[in-house]
Design an enzyme around this catalytic site. Structure first.
Site, short mmCIF file in Angstrom:
data_model
loop_
_atom_site.label_atom_id
_atom_site.label_comp_id
_atom_site.label_asym_id
_atom_site.label_seq_id
_atom_site.Cartn_x
_atom_site.Cartn_y
_atom_site.Cartn_z
N ALA A 44 44.24 -59.47 -15.82
CA ALA A 44 45.26 -60.50 -16.01
C ALA A 44 45.89 -60.37 -17.39
O ALA A 44 47.11 -60.46 -17.55
CB ALA A 44 44.63 -61.88 -15.85
N GLU A 126 38.61 -7.63 -18.35
CA GLU A 126 38.75 -8.47 -19.54
C GLU A 126 37.73 -9.59 -19.47
O GLU A 126 37.26 -9.94 -18.39
CB GLU A 126 40.17 -9.06 -19.60
CG GLU A 126 40.47 -9.98 -18.43
CD GLU A 126 41.94 -10.31 -18.27
OE1 GLU A 126 42.45 -11.02 -19.13
OE2 GLU A 126 42.54 -9.85 -17.29
N LYS A 128 35.87 -13.07 -19.12
CA LYS A 128 36.18 -14.32 -18.42
C LYS A 128 35.87 -15.46 -19.39
O LYS A 128 34.72 -15.72 -19.72
CB LYS A 128 35.33 -14.44 -17.16
CG LYS A 128 35.64 -15.70 -16.36
CD LYS A 128 34.92 -15.65 -15.02
CE LYS A 128 35.32 -16.81 -14.11
NZ LYS A 128 35.09 -18.12 -14.68
N ASP A 130 35.28 -19.02 -20.88
CA ASP A 130 34.69 -20.23 -20.30
C ASP A 130 35.36 -21.47 -20.87
O ASP A 130 34.86 -22.10 -21.80
CB ASP A 130 33.18 -20.24 -20.59
CG ASP A 130 32.45 -21.19 -19.66
OD1 ASP A 130 33.09 -21.75 -18.76
OD2 ASP A 130 31.24 -21.36 -19.85
N TYR A 232 46.35 -14.83 -19.73
CA TYR A 232 45.87 -13.70 -18.92
C TYR A 232 46.58 -13.57 -17.57
O TYR A 232 46.26 -12.70 -16.78
CB TYR A 232 44.36 -13.79 -18.70
CG TYR A 232 43.86 -15.12 -18.19
CD1 TYR A 232 44.20 -15.58 -16.94
CD2 TYR A 232 43.03 -15.91 -18.97
CE1 TYR A 232 43.76 -16.79 -16.47
CE2 TYR A 232 42.56 -17.13 -18.51
CZ TYR A 232 42.93 -17.57 -17.26
OH TYR A 232 42.49 -18.78 -16.80
N LYS A 320 30.08 -12.08 -12.90
CA LYS A 320 29.43 -13.08 -13.75
C LYS A 320 28.24 -12.48 -14.48
O LYS A 320 27.59 -11.56 -13.99
CB LYS A 320 28.93 -14.27 -12.88
CG LYS A 320 30.01 -14.93 -12.05
CD LYS A 320 31.10 -15.57 -12.87
CE LYS A 320 30.78 -16.98 -13.28
NZ LYS A 320 30.91 -17.97 -12.24
N CYS A 425 13.69 -38.27 10.39
CA CYS A 425 14.74 -38.40 9.37
C CYS A 425 14.34 -39.53 8.42
O CYS A 425 14.10 -40.65 8.87
CB CYS A 425 16.07 -38.71 10.06
SG CYS A 425 17.35 -39.18 8.89
N CYS A 428 16.94 -42.60 8.90
CA CYS A 428 17.12 -43.45 10.08
C CYS A 428 15.91 -43.43 10.99
O CYS A 428 15.88 -44.15 11.99
CB CYS A 428 18.38 -43.06 10.86
SG CYS A 428 18.24 -41.50 11.73
N CYS A 443 18.46 -34.03 11.83
CA CYS A 443 18.29 -35.40 12.31
C CYS A 443 19.05 -35.54 13.62
O CYS A 443 20.19 -35.12 13.73
CB CYS A 443 18.83 -36.37 11.26
SG CYS A 443 19.17 -38.01 11.91
N CYS A 449 22.73 -42.59 12.21
CA CYS A 449 22.04 -42.27 10.96
C CYS A 449 22.95 -42.61 9.78
O CYS A 449 24.03 -42.03 9.63
CB CYS A 449 21.68 -40.79 10.93
SG CYS A 449 20.92 -40.32 9.37
S1 IVH Z 1 42.67 -14.62 -13.65
C1 IVH Z 1 44.68 -15.61 -9.62
N1 IVH Z 1 41.53 -13.99 -15.91
O1 IVH Z 1 38.29 -18.30 -14.33
C2 IVH Z 1 43.63 -15.43 -10.64
N2 IVH Z 1 40.95 -16.07 -14.92
O2 IVH Z 1 36.77 -18.62 -11.88
C3 IVH Z 1 43.88 -16.17 -11.89
N3 IVH Z 1 39.37 -17.40 -16.22
O3 IVH Z 1 40.54 -20.42 -12.71
C4 IVH Z 1 42.76 -16.14 -12.82
N4 IVH Z 1 39.16 -16.00 -17.89
O4 IVH Z 1 40.36 -20.55 -15.28
C5 IVH Z 1 41.61 -14.90 -14.93
N5 IVH Z 1 40.63 -13.34 -17.93
C6 IVH Z 1 40.73 -14.23 -16.96
C7 IVH Z 1 40.01 -15.44 -17.00
C8 IVH Z 1 40.13 -16.34 -15.94
C9 IVH Z 1 38.79 -17.16 -17.41
C10 IVH Z 1 39.13 -18.60 -15.41
C11 IVH Z 1 40.34 -19.24 -14.81
C12 IVH Z 1 40.09 -19.26 -13.34
C13 IVH Z 1 38.61 -19.15 -13.29
C14 IVH Z 1 38.13 -18.59 -11.96
#
Ligand code: IVH
Length: 746
Positions: A44, A126, A128, A130, A232, A320, A425, A428, A443, A449
């Protein structure tokens, strides 16, 4: 709050000062409400602020602020940010966890493109990063907006925040007229340590800190938190950046973006793995978090040919870094009941830090896994079972749910007893049965359930289904348990939202709901009375019916009515299919010799034909399983679920609440094959089967696996067999690969 004087009595100077004050107060309330989930004034009071602001503005229109709170009414989505639709979706990446996944990736690409193993194929590799991904749109070299990934289709407008990041250029020189640059916002270890030492609260890791800092309604807060950015990738571009990924990155760097210096060109999977190890070795010294290495096909023309699966590109993968593990005590085993009735054992653990994340729950898969054997009855973990009270090893890889990998028998309490799996279960009380050949207890309670009902509802409102803003798992549990609101099945969500004050009243004063949030929730529900057919199908939560299959079904049938009429007609046939397919028959057929197999086929045919099926049942069934991507397992699940009277009643109630079920977007209606049903057969030489299918679908055609009266075109490759004969008999257009390519324009 200042003493409220009648608006008529205000001087211009007073009005200006008060509009400034109101803007601040409303922004602060918005922030408390949206950002911190902790409203500091009542609904409000908030409404009163907004009313006053509007009243002053209408008396002094020339004083209206550029960022007037009145303009954000209604437009502001649930979390306080504007929304931006990505013209080109922002995707995620498939994962590779070990070396063989990387060689498989290369092999898959070669297969798709029809490239021999020894043909050259270059990749980029390259780190990845985080952090969180961001899309930056530049027009005529000027930054016009910045959007988070969101659900991939729609993100949040964080332009003001992005402008505070030094590594994001505001202006580019030499860039295409329209350019969307995509990359990762992240926080360095140094900035993270500083923020945690001196900032308002402790963040769990740099990624959370980066996300929390970017998604600030007050961009000044973002400015105070040093964020970094690596480019990237890209979205919309008015002209191609380059011919290869590597050169495109170089161009992005030439515009003023940071691109990761560890990016390399690699000529083979072995090369990729070498670079992976090198980056893994550098990881501790980089000064920012990375969680793997991304591999991308370098040639952009090949990337275009490879295209995308549902949510990931075929031309890239994230390799990974290995999972993290830790030891802790197993305090209890709880059983969770899923949407389709599966009982899942969950390990409740003494909380333990696993690679930077505090873990207190982990999956134990099923009865066999706990007992120390696999689905074939072979021992796993050397046959060691898992018991409550044991010391167990927790394993966490990426975002997946942590698992229990091992158990330490030397620390097992003397009085422990083997775990006995539930046969009822826990939710339920119905029997929980484990069918022969299945590893899971299920179940049998169905709709009675409560656990199944709640999980179904959670699935129904989830992101890729109905995606109702403000209605998540937490609210579903609350509303389900609430006798007055009584949300028991999807249709109840829509009846609740009928705009009448008694419903609003019911919701108001419930935990966390005020007038404002209740109205907003109702609006979000109303919005979903119009829903794409694929989302509706996926939202029903039918076993085996995933997003991709839902899209396939939607594309094939085009409307709910067409689908349900086929399903109804196919229903008697589905029962027959189950009988004919019964596990026993399959089992016997495997073991049997040729003669015996022929006999079994006769048995199957007898089951199909005796007693005779109603007219059209078999055709409808064949239509269903003829859809590429729909196998008999899914077809049986679909037909049996939709034939259960309880389920059907519930779904019909839902359909009655909807205003419009949208047909799938007619893809490429201009193309000569749009809407046509196409079957590929024989060996294709100029493209692979997978590529042919993907391209045909991109042009709006439906691709079926078998020839029927509904087939429009049969593309016969080399050594086409019975399908071609059948098609000719049915008078269907049959063409070779070249004619097909000519038809679709090469
Ligand atoms: S390429 C169509 N390159 O990882 C593909 N992604 O798990 C576009 N990420 O959503 C992504 N480093 O946020 C690409 N060198 C890199 C990256 C990268 C980190 C992330 C990005 C993506 C996620 C996928």
């Amino acid at each position: 709050m200042p003493q409220e004087r009648p608006v008529e009595d205000l001087t211009e100077a007073d009005a200006k000062a008060e509009l400034d004050r109101l803007a601040k107060a409303i922004a602060a309330a918005d922030q408390a409400y949206h950002q911190n989930d902790a409203p500091d004034i009542t609904d409000a009071e908030y409404d009163a602020l907004k009313r006053r602001n509007r009243a002053i503005e209408s008396r002094f229109p020339e004083l209206k602020r550029d960022d007037s709170p009145s303009d954000s009414v209604g437009a502001a989505p649930a979390d306080g940010f504007g929304k931006i639709r990505h013209e080109i979706r922002m995707l995620s990446l498939g994962n590779a966890f070990d070396d063989s996944d990387v060689t498989d990736f290369d092999a898959r690409i070669r297969r798709y493109l029809g490239l021999p193993g020894d043909a050259p194929l270059t990749y980029t590799a390259e780190p990845k990063i985080d952090g969180l991904s961001l899309s930056l749109r530049y027009e005529a070299g000027v930054l016009v907006y910045a959007a988070t990934r969101g659900d991939g289709e729609t993100g949040e407008d964080v332009t003001a925040n992005a402008r505070t990041i030094a590594q994001i250029p505001q202006k580019l020189t030499g860039a295409p007229a329209v350019l969307e640059v995509r990359g990762e916002v992240y926080m360095t270890h140094a900035a993270f340590a500083d923020l945690n030492a001196n900032g308002p609260r402790t963040f769990a890791n740099p990624r959370n800190a980066a996300a929390g800092s970017l998604r600030q309604l007050d961009a000044e807060i973002t400015r105070a938190r040093p964020l970094s950015f690596f480019a990237y990738a890209w979205g919309v571009v008015s002209e191609p950046l380059a011919a290869t990924q590597f050169e495109a990155l170089e161009r992005l760097a030439s515009f003023g973006f940071s691109v990761n210096p560890l990016t390399r060109l690699c000529l083979s999977p072995a090369d990729l793995l070498t670079h992976y190890r090198r980056i893994e070795g550098d990881r501790p010294d980089l000064g920012y978090d990375i969680d793997g290495v991304v591999y991308k096909v370098n040639d952009l023309a090949l990337q275009a040919r490879l295209g995308f699966r549902a949510t990931t590109p075929r031309w890239a993968i994230a390799h990974k870094f290995p999972a993290e593990t830790a030891w802790t005590r197993l305090e209890a085993i709880d059983i969770q009941v899923g949407r389709t009735g599966a009982l899942s054992p969950v390990a409740r653990l003494a909380p333990v830090n696993v690679g930077g994340v505090l873990v207190s729950n982990a999956t134990l898969h099923n009865e066999d896994y706990i007992a120390g054997r696999d689905s074939q009855g072979e021992p796993i973990r050397g046959g060691r079972d898992i018991r409550v009270g044991d010391w167990v090893q927790v394993y966490r890889a990426g975002d997946v749910i942590p698992k229990i990998a091992d158990v330490d028998l030397t620390r097992r309490p003397a009085d422990s007893t083997p775990y006995v799996f539930e046969t009822t279960c826990p939710q339920c009380g119905s029997a929980a049965v484990r069918e022969p050949g299945d590893s899971t207890h299920r179940c049998t309670g169905g709709l009675i359930c409560p656990a199944q009902a709640v999980e179904k509802l959670k699935h129904f409102v989830s992101r890729n289904a109905f995606d109702i803003d403000g209605l998540g798992a937490k609210q579903i549990e609350m509303f389900f348990a609430d006798d007055v609101l009584s949300i028991r099945e999807p249709a109840d969500i829509f009846t609740l939202a009928r705009r009448d004050s008694s419903n609003l009243g019911k919701l108001k004063n419930r935990d966390g709901f005020g007038e404002r949030s209740a109205t907003k929730l109702f609006a979000a529900i109303e919005e979903r009375r119009t829903i794409p057919l694929a989302r509706l199908l996926f939202g029903l939560g039918i076993r085996h019916l995933g997003e991709v299959a839902a899209a396939d079904l939607a594309r094939h049938f085009g409307s709910w009515d067409a689908l349900i009429s086929t399903v109804d007609r196919a229903s008697p046939a589905a029962e027959r299919a189950v009988a004919a397919d019964s596990a026993e028959l399959v089992e016997r057929a495997r073991a049997a010799d040729e003669g015996r197999r022929a006999e079994l086929k006769k048995t199957r045919d007898a089951i199909w034909d005796d007693p005779p099926l109603p007219d059209g049942a078999r055709t409808a069934w064949d239509d269903l399983i003829g859809i590429e991507g729909v196998g008999s397992v899914l077809a049986v699940s679909l037909v049996t679920t939709l034939s259960q009277p309880g389920e059907r009643r519930s779904i019909n109630r839902l359909i009655a609440e909807l205003t419009e079920i949208q047909p799938p977007e007619a893809r490429a209606t201009q193309s000569p094959v749009a809407g046509k049903t196409v079957v590929f057969t024989g060996t294709l030489t100029r493209m692979t089967r997978a590529e042919a299918k993907a391209r045909a679908e991109a042009l709006g055609a439906k691709v079926a696996g078998s020839v029927s009266a509904k087939t429009d075109i049969l593309v016969a490759g080399e050594a086409a067999g019975s399908k071609a004969t059948k098609a000719e008999a049915l008078g269907i257009t049959v063409m070779d690969e070249d004619a097909w390519l000519a038809l679709i324009g090469g």
